[in-house]
Write a protein that holds these residues in place. Structure first.
Motif, PDB file in Angstrom:
ATOM      1  N   ILE C 106       0.866  -1.263   0.106  1.00  0.00           N
ATOM      2  CA  ILE C 106      -0.400  -0.120   0.093  1.00  0.00           C
ATOM      3  C   ILE C 106       1.360   1.404  -0.222  1.00  0.00           C
ATOM      4  CG2 ILE C 106      -0.320   0.461   2.766  1.00  0.00           C
ATOM      5  CD1 ILE C 106      -3.710   0.101   0.290  1.00  0.00           C
ATOM      6  N   ALA C 107       2.209   1.214   0.836  1.00  0.00           N
ATOM      7  CA  ALA C 107       2.692   2.578   0.796  1.00  0.00           C
ATOM      8  C   ALA C 107       3.584   2.481  -0.891  1.00  0.00           C
ATOM      9  CB  ALA C 107       3.508   2.225   1.515  1.00  0.00           C
ATOM     10  N   ALA C 109       1.928   1.262  -3.622  1.00  0.00           N
ATOM     11  CA  ALA C 109       1.178   2.337  -4.696  1.00  0.00           C
ATOM     12  C   ALA C 109       0.099   3.568  -3.858  1.00  0.00           C
ATOM     13  CB  ALA C 109      -0.165   0.724  -4.096  1.00  0.00           C
ATOM     14  N   ILE C 110       0.531   3.781  -2.817  1.00  0.00           N
ATOM     15  CA  ILE C 110       0.514   5.323  -2.537  1.00  0.00           C
ATOM     16  C   ILE C 110       1.074   5.997  -3.050  1.00  0.00           C
ATOM     17  CG2 ILE C 110       0.131   7.093  -1.042  1.00  0.00           C
ATOM     18  CD1 ILE C 110      -1.202   5.048   1.144  1.00  0.00           C
ATOM     19  N   ARG C 114      -0.550   9.217  -5.121  1.00  0.00           N
ATOM     20  CA  ARG C 114      -0.956  10.296  -4.461  1.00  0.00           C
ATOM     21  C   ARG C 114      -1.384  11.593  -4.481  1.00  0.00           C
ATOM     22  NH1 ARG C 114       5.232   9.981  -1.278  1.00  0.00           N
ATOM     23  NH2 ARG C 114       5.617  10.912  -3.446  1.00  0.00           N
ATOM     24  N   LEU C 120      -5.479   7.944  -6.897  1.00  0.00           N
ATOM     25  CA  LEU C 120      -5.581   7.465  -5.995  1.00  0.00           C
ATOM     26  C   LEU C 120      -6.547   6.418  -6.279  1.00  0.00           C
ATOM     27  CD1 LEU C 120      -5.988   8.872  -2.842  1.00  0.00           C
ATOM     28  CD2 LEU C 120      -3.628   7.193  -3.483  1.00  0.00           C
ATOM     29  N   SER C 122      -7.300   5.553  -9.879  1.00  0.00           N
ATOM     30  CA  SER C 122      -7.541   5.401 -11.193  1.00  0.00           C
ATOM     31  C   SER C 122      -5.788   4.406 -11.051  1.00  0.00           C
ATOM     32  CB  SER C 122      -7.078   6.393 -12.254  1.00  0.00           C
ATOM     33  OG  SER C 122      -6.506   7.104 -11.919  1.00  0.00           O
ATOM     34  N   THR C 123      -5.167   4.430 -10.199  1.00  0.00           N
ATOM     35  CA  THR C 123      -4.223   3.498  -9.496  1.00  0.00           C
ATOM     36  C   THR C 123      -4.721   2.107  -9.037  1.00  0.00           C
ATOM     37  OG1 THR C 123      -2.868   5.799  -9.184  1.00  0.00           O
ATOM     38  CG2 THR C 123      -1.341   3.544  -8.288  1.00  0.00           C
ATOM     39  N   PRO C 124      -4.308   1.014 -10.004  1.00  0.00           N
ATOM     40  CA  PRO C 124      -4.225  -0.293  -8.915  1.00  0.00           C
ATOM     41  C   PRO C 124      -3.702  -0.226  -8.296  1.00  0.00           C
ATOM     42  CG  PRO C 124      -4.099  -0.001 -11.304  1.00  0.00           C
ATOM     43  CD  PRO C 124      -3.518   0.978 -11.518  1.00  0.00           C
ATOM     44  N   LEU C 125      -3.878  -0.956  -6.710  1.00  0.00           N
ATOM     45  CA  LEU C 125      -3.333  -1.243  -6.004  1.00  0.00           C
ATOM     46  C   LEU C 125      -2.161  -2.478  -6.337  1.00  0.00           C
ATOM     47  CD1 LEU C 125      -2.591  -1.464  -3.141  1.00  0.00           C
ATOM     48  CD2 LEU C 125      -3.715  -3.666  -2.891  1.00  0.00           C
ATOM     49  N   ASP C 126      -3.026  -3.596  -6.893  1.00  0.00           N
ATOM     50  CA  ASP C 126      -2.140  -4.329  -7.095  1.00  0.00           C
ATOM     51  C   ASP C 126      -1.472  -4.406  -8.489  1.00  0.00           C
ATOM     52  OD1 ASP C 126      -1.557  -6.254  -5.046  1.00  0.00           O
ATOM     53  OD2 ASP C 126      -3.629  -6.564  -5.161  1.00  0.00           O
ATOM     54  N   MET C 166       8.453   2.004   4.669  1.00  0.00           N
ATOM     55  CA  MET C 166       7.302   2.602   4.193  1.00  0.00           C
ATOM     56  C   MET C 166       7.678   3.815   4.150  1.00  0.00           C
ATOM     57  SD  MET C 166       4.595   0.397   6.611  1.00  0.00           S
ATOM     58  CE  MET C 166       2.971   1.301   5.655  1.00  0.00           C
TER      59      MET C 166
END
Ligand SMILES: Nc1ncnc2c1ncn2[C@@H]1O[C@H](COP(=O)(O)OP(=O)(O)O)[C@@H](O)[C@H]1O
Ligand SMILES: [Mg+2]
Lengths: 298, 317, 264
Positions: C106-107, C109-110, C114, C120, C122-126, C166
């Motif tokens: 998550i860190a 991906a943010i 960010r 936030l 439109s950006t996929p986490l995985d 992180m």
């Protein structure tokens, strides 16, 4: 001038009502950190119980003053019983879970109790106006004040004074104060928080029922009075600062006067002036007038 | 897996749309309302994942519904796509405005302030003659880009309309759940300070979630108004909000599908219960809610995923 | 300090008061890029307050903070983070109910999304990139073997490393570490700092770190700021600070205190 006086006296009476219903809610929140939605049920059961008691008493033609006492005692007995059953039977299993989950639990119980109310008393409305009639009224200038209303204000004032005294000068009250303001220390000092929780919840329940009993002579005791009360009481408590007794008192006064002013000056706004006041206060003090939210140290 | 669930969802909606003409009218009506309400539940799931429970979501539901009703009453516009759009925008604007207050709060304050907001609307609706007062008013039958179906065909058309909105919303929300914003749920519940120091404003994120959920509730309300052709203040009452919360908790926030299945089951059980045990409906609700919280904290949906896991473990080589 | 290169951080006349308590006063410091600065001082000297002001957790009562020539005084922490300043905390700030790899993902991906709410959403986490990046970070900070443990169950040292990892995910150019070794046994302190500092060196990050143990400060810092009663009383090389008589009398306890694990 007359309007100003009417606003003041009406506001005071309404504030007394609000304080009576809010004090139990804020006490339970302060000590247990539970926003108790079933407080609305306590109020409703108190009112229905009082109405039943009034029927029993006055049908026998017994004396008037005793009637009110009997109503209050009966209502508070109901509050006591429901309080014990709820706290021992359900709530103690969810202590420590998320605050909002606990609210949902009390909300679920509230739903159940709404139907229990119907099962016991049916869907019809009740009145218990006898004490109100018996108390009579007095004229002050052009204004007629009901003695019962004056009594309500006196009762609320006395209750506030009693709470102040009890929290400050009794052993139980001082324990509560420690728990309210410093939970960690309280646990460290070996205060038996569990017992305190049970006692507090029962007291809160009885206070809710007391509110219902005192209002029964003034209202039509009917379905839905519980919801109205829980939302109102929350607004009052949020304005004052959740968990604070003096906050509940100040909140009740502010809301009471604001509503009375609106009733006399702009009746259309009556319903939501309360929420407007709340939004305004929270805009400046996010957790109410008497709250002390400490920022987290990092 | 990801593609799989999208295809599966699309197939499910297409299949429902296809068999709809064969279903009895009462079931169509019930499913129409259930799916319109499922959109509200979908919005609630977005918030519930972040630990927020609005007790007054019916506020946006009613705004969507009343927007549709008022357009029908005061303008000649009847197009369903347009009126639903207006309903969604109106709800979104209100959510955006009250978000400035609400987004600063969490947990019980969030829940109760949301309730208070909905009670304000209820008060306004009940007291205002031009808004139909306690009785509410009739909603004009809509037209579909010029087509004006009647009777049973109309009901079917509305059902298809609802399905279409649900399919699009489900797809978008599923996409959102996989995004960073949609994943900032446990992190916000766990530690807002860390989230802030990773460069994200938690308040603004919650504000955003509130607007998204408000828009979904607005669309749900607008569709419900079209379906039942009537609006009244009860649509904004706390019991309506409570119903949405109930379905959300019961279904669990585990998946998008939970909102639709949960909402459909809820309407089915309600229609049965109201005929069989009319006086005990709230008691049933309360008891089910209590049991869910005590014994199935992740909702009924978690039962499904638990079973699936066991099944997978059992069949894995 | 070289006159030709402008400093990455320039703090001027910083002051912070809490009611009548003066937690920081007259602080003026300039840090060139890629320097490693140690901050020492007794408990309550104002070290955390200093870090909090630079990272936007507290707004200064007076003074200014320039980061890469840009005035960041009083900006909220999230804006400062986005500009390129990260921090770790005296008490590690992680997501306790999530696993180590989930924390790290998550860190990462943010950091990608960010810049705006739309980013936030439109950006996929995985994505394969974030997954790779997160795993690489765990390797770099040598906590990969805790990959699937819940953060709440981690030993203190690992939690601290995760906290720092992180903070580094957003590719900061300036990193502030508030007591990275507090709560860690003496035997492990050096190892932990070794891991952290070599990781940061590979990323060419400017570091300010708060530390009680003078041996560690001497080993890792190019320069030392000594705090006393809210202000900087010495700003020299580690050797010079150790020899400074004022530091010896006013912060004499530092060394002995630093050896214990008592600082919470
Ligand atoms: N949020 C605050 N409110 C009031 N006083 C504070 C706050 N933060 C720090 N202080 C005070 O400022 C002084 C410096 O604290 P701090 O910066 O935490 O010291 P250090 O990190 O060097 O141990 C102490 O006296 C402390 O009590
Ligand atoms: Mg410190």
């Amino acid at each position: 001038m007359l309007t100003a006086f009417a606003i003041f006296s009406d506001g005071l009476v309404y504030a007394a009502y609000l304080f009576l219903v809010a004090v139990g809610l804020t006490l339970i929140f302060g000590v247990m950190k539970i926003l108790n939605v079933t407080h609305g049920s306590f109020y409703a059961f108190g009112a229905y119980g009082a109405a039943t008691a009034a029927g029993v008493w006055y049908d026998r033609g017994l004396n008037d003053a005793g009637g009110l006492l009997f109503m209050v005692a009966f209502a508070m007995l109901i509050g006591l019983v429901i309080g014990i059953v709820l706290e021992r039977g359900i709530l103690r299993f969810v202590y420590g879970r998320d605050e909002v989950v606990v609210v949902l639990v009390t909300y679920a119980v509230f739903l159940i109790l709404e139907d229990v109310l119907v099962l016991v008393w049916g869907a019809r409305s009740f009145t218990a106006y006898q004490p109100m009639i018996a108390a009579g009224s007095i004229d002050i200038g052009d204004l007629t004040l009901s003695n019962y209303d004056i009594g309500l204000v006196v009762l609320a004032g006395a209750l506030a004074a009693f709470c102040y005294w009890a929290l400050k000068y009794t052993r139980y009250g001082r324990l509560l104060t420690v728990v309210i303001f410093d939970r960690e220390t309280a646990a460290a000092f070996g205060i038996n928080v569990r017992v305190l929780y049970t006692v507090t919840f029962i007291i809160g329940a009885m206070l809710g029922a007391l509110g219902g009993a005192m209002m029964a002579p003034k209202i039509s005791v009917t379905l839905g009075i519980g919801v109205e009360v829980i939302v109102l009481a929350f607004a009052v408590v949020a304005i004052g600062g959740m968990g604070s007794i003096e906050g509940a008192l100040i909140g009740a006064l502010i809301v009471g006067i604001a509503r009375a002013a609106s009733v006399h000056l702009v009746p259309q706004l009556e319903l939501f002036v309360i929420y407007a006041v709340m939004a305004l206060v929270l805009g400046f003090r996010p957790y109410g007038l008497f709250s002390q939210v400490q920022p987290r140290k990092i | 897996m990801r593609m799989g669930s999208t295809v599966l969802g699309a197939l499910a909606f297409a299949a429902l749309a296809a068999i709809a003409p064969l279903l009895p009218p009462w079931l169509i009506s019930l499913a129409t309302i259930a799916f319109a309400n499922a959109l509200v539940v979908l919005g609630l799931i977005i918030l519930w994942r972040t630990g927020l429970v609005p007790f007054g979501q019916a506020l946006f539901y009613a705004i969507g519904a009343y927007a549709v009703a008022l357009i029908g009453r005061y303008t000649p516009i009847r197009d369903v796509f347009f009126v639903v759009f207006v309903g969604a925008v109106a709800a979104g604007i209100v959510a955006y405005l009250i978000g400035f207050l609400l987004a600063r709060y969490r947990e019980i304050f969030f829940a109760m302030l949301s309730l208070a907001m909905s009670m304000i609307l209820y008060g306004i609706l009940v007291k205002t003659e031009t808004l139909g007062s306690t009785d509410g008013f009739h909603v004009e039958a809509g037209s579909f880009l010029g087509w004006r179906p009647q009777g049973g065909t109309r009901n079917l058309a509305i059902f298809w309309l609802v399905l279409a909105y649900c399919a699009i919303a489900a797809w978008l929300v599923a996409y959102y759940f996989r995004s960073v914003a949609g994943s900032l749920t446990h992190p916000i519940r766990d530690n807002e300070i860390r989230v802030e120091f990773l460069g994200v404003s938690v308040d603004r994120l919650i504000h955003l979630k509130l607007v998204v959920s408000g828009v979904l509730a607005g669309i749900g309300g607008a569709l419900a108004a079209l379906a039942v052709q009537h609006v009244d203040p009860a649509m904004s009452y706390w019991t309506t909000s409570g119903g949405f919360v109930f379905v959300t908790i019961l279904a669990g926030a585990g998946s998008v599908a939970a909102a639709f299945v949960g909402s459909l089951l809820f309407e089915l059980v309600r229609s049965i219960a109201v005929t069989l045990v009319p006086g005990e409906w709230q008691m049933i609700l309360g008891t089910a809610l209590l049991l869910t919280i005590l014994f199935l904290p992740e909702g009924l949906g978690s039962l499904v995923s638990r079973l699936r896991q066991r099944w997978r473990r059992g069949t894995a080589p | 300090m070289n006159a030709n290169t402008s400093p990455i951080l320039a703090v001027r006349d910083l002051e912070k008061t809490f009611g009548s308590v003066v937690a920081a006063r007259d602080i003026s410091v300039s840090v060139p890029a890629q320097q490693t600065v140690g901050i020492i001082g007794a408990n309550g000297a104002g070290k955390t307050t200093f870090v909090n002001m630079i990272t936007g957790h507290l707004a200064p009562s007076k003074g200014s903070i320039l980061f890469e020539g840009r005035d960041i005084t009083g900006l909220p922490s999230r804006a400062i983070t986005r500009l390129g300043i990260s921090r770790s905390f005296q008490v590690a700030q992680v997501f306790p109910t999530m696993t180590v790899i989930e924390n790290m993902r998550i860190a990462s991906a943010i950091a990608r999304g960010r810049d705006s709410m739309l980013g936030l959403m439109s950006t996929p986490l995985d994505t394969p990139e974030t997954a790779r990046e997160a795993d690489a970070a765990l390797e770099l900070f040598q906590i990969a073997r805790y990959r699937d443990a819940r953060a709440a169950t981690l030993p203190q040292g690992v939690r601290k490393l995760l906290d720092i990892a992180m903070a580094v995910a957003g590719a900061p150019r300036l990193l502030l570490l508030d007591e990275p070794t507090s709560g860690i046994s003496i035997e492990e302190k050096f190892g932990l700092m070794e891991v952290v500092m070599s990781a940061l060196k590979t990323r060419r990050i400017t570091v300010l770190f708060v530390e009680h143990d003078m041996d560690i400060v001497g080993r890792f810092a190019d320069r030392v700021l000594a705090f006393y009663d809210g202000t900087v009383i010495a700003d020299e090389t580690p050797e010079a600070v150790l020899a400074n008589p004022q530091v010896q009398t006013l912060i004499s306890g530092t060394r002995a205190h630093g050896a214990g694990a008592a600082h919470a």
